[in-house]
Scaffold this active site. Sequence first.
Site, PDB file in Angstrom:
ATOM      1  N   ARG A 195     -10.354 -11.450   2.508  1.00  0.00           N
ATOM      2  CA  ARG A 195     -11.304 -12.450   2.004  1.00  0.00           C
ATOM      3  C   ARG A 195     -10.671 -13.835   1.942  1.00  0.00           C
ATOM      4  O   ARG A 195     -11.368 -14.844   2.020  1.00  0.00           O
ATOM      5  CB  ARG A 195     -11.836 -11.995   0.636  1.00  0.00           C
ATOM      6  CG  ARG A 195     -10.775 -11.884  -0.417  1.00  0.00           C
ATOM      7  CD  ARG A 195     -11.261 -11.104  -1.628  1.00  0.00           C
ATOM      8  NE  ARG A 195     -11.287  -9.662  -1.384  1.00  0.00           N
ATOM      9  CZ  ARG A 195     -11.709  -8.774  -2.267  1.00  0.00           C
ATOM     10  NH1 ARG A 195     -12.137  -9.173  -3.444  1.00  0.00           N
ATOM     11  NH2 ARG A 195     -11.694  -7.490  -1.973  1.00  0.00           N
ATOM     12  N   ASP A 243      -3.169  -7.589  -1.669  1.00  0.00           N
ATOM     13  CA  ASP A 243      -3.834  -6.674  -0.733  1.00  0.00           C
ATOM     14  C   ASP A 243      -5.310  -7.042  -0.526  1.00  0.00           C
ATOM     15  O   ASP A 243      -5.979  -6.483   0.335  1.00  0.00           O
ATOM     16  CB  ASP A 243      -3.708  -5.228  -1.242  1.00  0.00           C
ATOM     17  CG  ASP A 243      -3.958  -4.207  -0.147  1.00  0.00           C
ATOM     18  OD1 ASP A 243      -4.038  -4.612   1.035  1.00  0.00           O
ATOM     19  OD2 ASP A 243      -4.081  -3.015  -0.472  1.00  0.00           O
ATOM     20  N   LYS A 259       0.839  -1.199   0.000  1.00  0.00           N
ATOM     21  CA  LYS A 259       0.000   0.000   0.000  1.00  0.00           C
ATOM     22  C   LYS A 259       0.874   1.249   0.000  1.00  0.00           C
ATOM     23  O   LYS A 259       1.967   1.233   0.573  1.00  0.00           O
ATOM     24  CB  LYS A 259      -0.860   0.033   1.281  1.00  0.00           C
ATOM     25  CG  LYS A 259      -1.984  -0.956   1.341  1.00  0.00           C
ATOM     26  CD  LYS A 259      -2.730  -0.819   2.674  1.00  0.00           C
ATOM     27  CE  LYS A 259      -3.812  -1.872   2.828  1.00  0.00           C
ATOM     28  NZ  LYS A 259      -4.949  -1.694   1.917  1.00  0.00           N
TER      29      LYS A 259
HETATM   30  N1  BES Z   1      -8.036  -3.756   4.817  1.00  0.00           N
HETATM   31  C1  BES Z   1      -8.279  -3.315   3.500  1.00  0.00           C
HETATM   32  C2  BES Z   1      -9.586  -2.530   3.348  1.00  0.00           C
HETATM   33  C3  BES Z   1      -9.662  -1.209   4.046  1.00  0.00           C
HETATM   34  C4  BES Z   1      -9.429  -0.048   3.346  1.00  0.00           C
HETATM   35  C5  BES Z   1     -10.022  -1.120   5.373  1.00  0.00           C
HETATM   36  C6  BES Z   1      -9.541   1.177   3.972  1.00  0.00           C
HETATM   37  C7  BES Z   1     -10.120   0.089   6.019  1.00  0.00           C
HETATM   38  C8  BES Z   1      -9.895   1.242   5.319  1.00  0.00           C
HETATM   39  C9  BES Z   1      -8.348  -4.510   2.547  1.00  0.00           C
HETATM   40  O1  BES Z   1      -7.550  -5.596   2.904  1.00  0.00           O
HETATM   41  C10 BES Z   1      -7.864  -4.057   1.223  1.00  0.00           C
HETATM   42  O2  BES Z   1      -6.720  -3.717   1.118  1.00  0.00           O
HETATM   43  N2  BES Z   1      -8.745  -4.077   0.239  1.00  0.00           N
HETATM   44  C11 BES Z   1      -8.419  -3.651  -1.069  1.00  0.00           C
HETATM   45  C12 BES Z   1      -8.999  -4.662  -2.034  1.00  0.00           C
HETATM   46  C13 BES Z   1      -8.539  -4.462  -3.435  1.00  0.00           C
HETATM   47  C14 BES Z   1      -7.093  -4.832  -3.576  1.00  0.00           C
HETATM   48  C15 BES Z   1      -9.401  -5.325  -4.332  1.00  0.00           C
HETATM   49  C16 BES Z   1      -9.050  -2.275  -1.290  1.00  0.00           C
HETATM   50  O3  BES Z   1     -10.161  -2.042  -0.811  1.00  0.00           O
HETATM   51  O4  BES Z   1      -8.393  -1.440  -1.901  1.00  0.00           O
HETATM   52 ZN    ZN Z   2      -7.114  -5.774   4.903  1.00  0.00          ZN
HETATM   53 MN    MN Z   3      -5.591  -5.403   2.160  1.00  0.00          MN
END
Ligand code: BES
Ligand code: ZN
Ligand code: MN
Length: 465
Positions: A322, A318, A248
Amino acid sequence: MIIKTVNDFTDVTVETLVVSLFEGERSHIDFINKFVVDAKEFEGKYNTTYVLPTLEQFPVGKILVLGCGKRNEFDENKARILVAKAIKTLAGMKVKKVAFDLDFGFDYGKIGAIGAAIGNYHFDKYKTQKKDRVEEIYFAKVAQENIDCGQTIAQAMEFARNLANEPAMFATPQKLAEYALSFEGIETKVYEENEIREMKMGAYLAVGQGSVNPPKFIHMKYTVENPKKRIAIIGKGICFDSGGLDIKPAASMLNMKDDMAGAACVLGIMSVISKLCPQVEVHGIIAACENMPSGNSYKPGDIVTAKNGKTIEVDNTDAEGRLTLADALCYASELGVDEIVDIATLTGACSVAFGAVCAGILGNNDEFVDAIKSSAFEMGEKYWVLPTYEEYKNGLKSEFADMKNTGGRSGGASSAGLFLKEFVSVDRWAHIDIAGVAYLDSPLNEFGKGSTGAGVRALINYIQK
Ligand code: BES
Ligand code: ZN
Ligand code: MN
């Protein structure tokens, strides 16, 4: 913080009295009518306050008047927000002992206790200078058992908030396991890495393999004789989400210690459940691990096999939550429970859609989803139902495996939910996405910056009902 009921506020010696005032109404206390209502000092608009010094003409030194707005627009949610606001205001005035005499027209013991705890909450463990807090609270004319019930729920919330506010250097998978093992009246089994491998949880293992902190699969169980139903609650337990090799950017990683807010919610509930003694069997499940980049990390393009045999191509490391939840859902499905709820900081997409105001919810049974949604709403948590049209699954198609772990940016909260559905084999399942609501960057309603304990009130209420 002690909260007790009293018949009348004059039964105790306190520094301040808190009273309610509705727009266009008079108070049942003459002193307030004389100096506030008739003097036209304060109208009682919702969420406004007025401080009245009594100059020794009244049994209490100061009165804090809470503006309640119009009575026909008043509800328990407003009541809770006002009590929290009152406690914050009083703590700021360095008041330690306070009585409430609120003319809400309903017993405010339970929501008052929850509101007071939220208003008094600060994560100041690491501050050398602690924040001021109210220490003793008296609620006039409410049932003590309602206060006690509210305080138990507040205790669970506080547990969850503290744990999710802890830096990831403290709240490791090991730490979560230790807490799970410490709860009274709960049977807990913690599976180590080799046992997780034996259970064939290939998706979950892949996520955790890049970290020096090993994964811990946690299963807590609360049992009663002849339970009315059996429910499993699963919390996403990513103790830190760096994104993995698909790392990230700095700004997005900032709050990722909070990616175990779902797990914190489940632990909070399990920490008090034996005190609430519902006639329900409750399983609390957490697949805890960290998502880190390293030479051992799982890689984009890897193909992993979940506990139910389905194969997943890792499209993005990321989208790790899931993968861990997939195996946890398979595990829960095998327990023979009637219902499964998972709660997870799952997608940025949900946060973009609903902000910090509202969580997303979906599932495989409308009646069940609605029941959870209204249990949440009754306790002041807002949920909004996400669509589950089959088309949202299109992006999850893989050339080489049964599915991919991401379905593109658009519709991300729904496609993530439909991914999870592939691992569920009970008829009543709901998924709650708390990515937007679990952690606040700036204060909202009765909450300050940081963790909110999302899901705790909602799910306890559901279980109790
Ligand atoms: N933990 C994150 C989601 C998240 C984002 C939680 C902002 C709290 C605040 C999750 O693991 C993630 O990174 N999701 C990605 C998925 C994508 C790669 C399909 C996202 O939402 O960008
Ligand atoms: Zn996450
Ligand atoms: Mn993530």
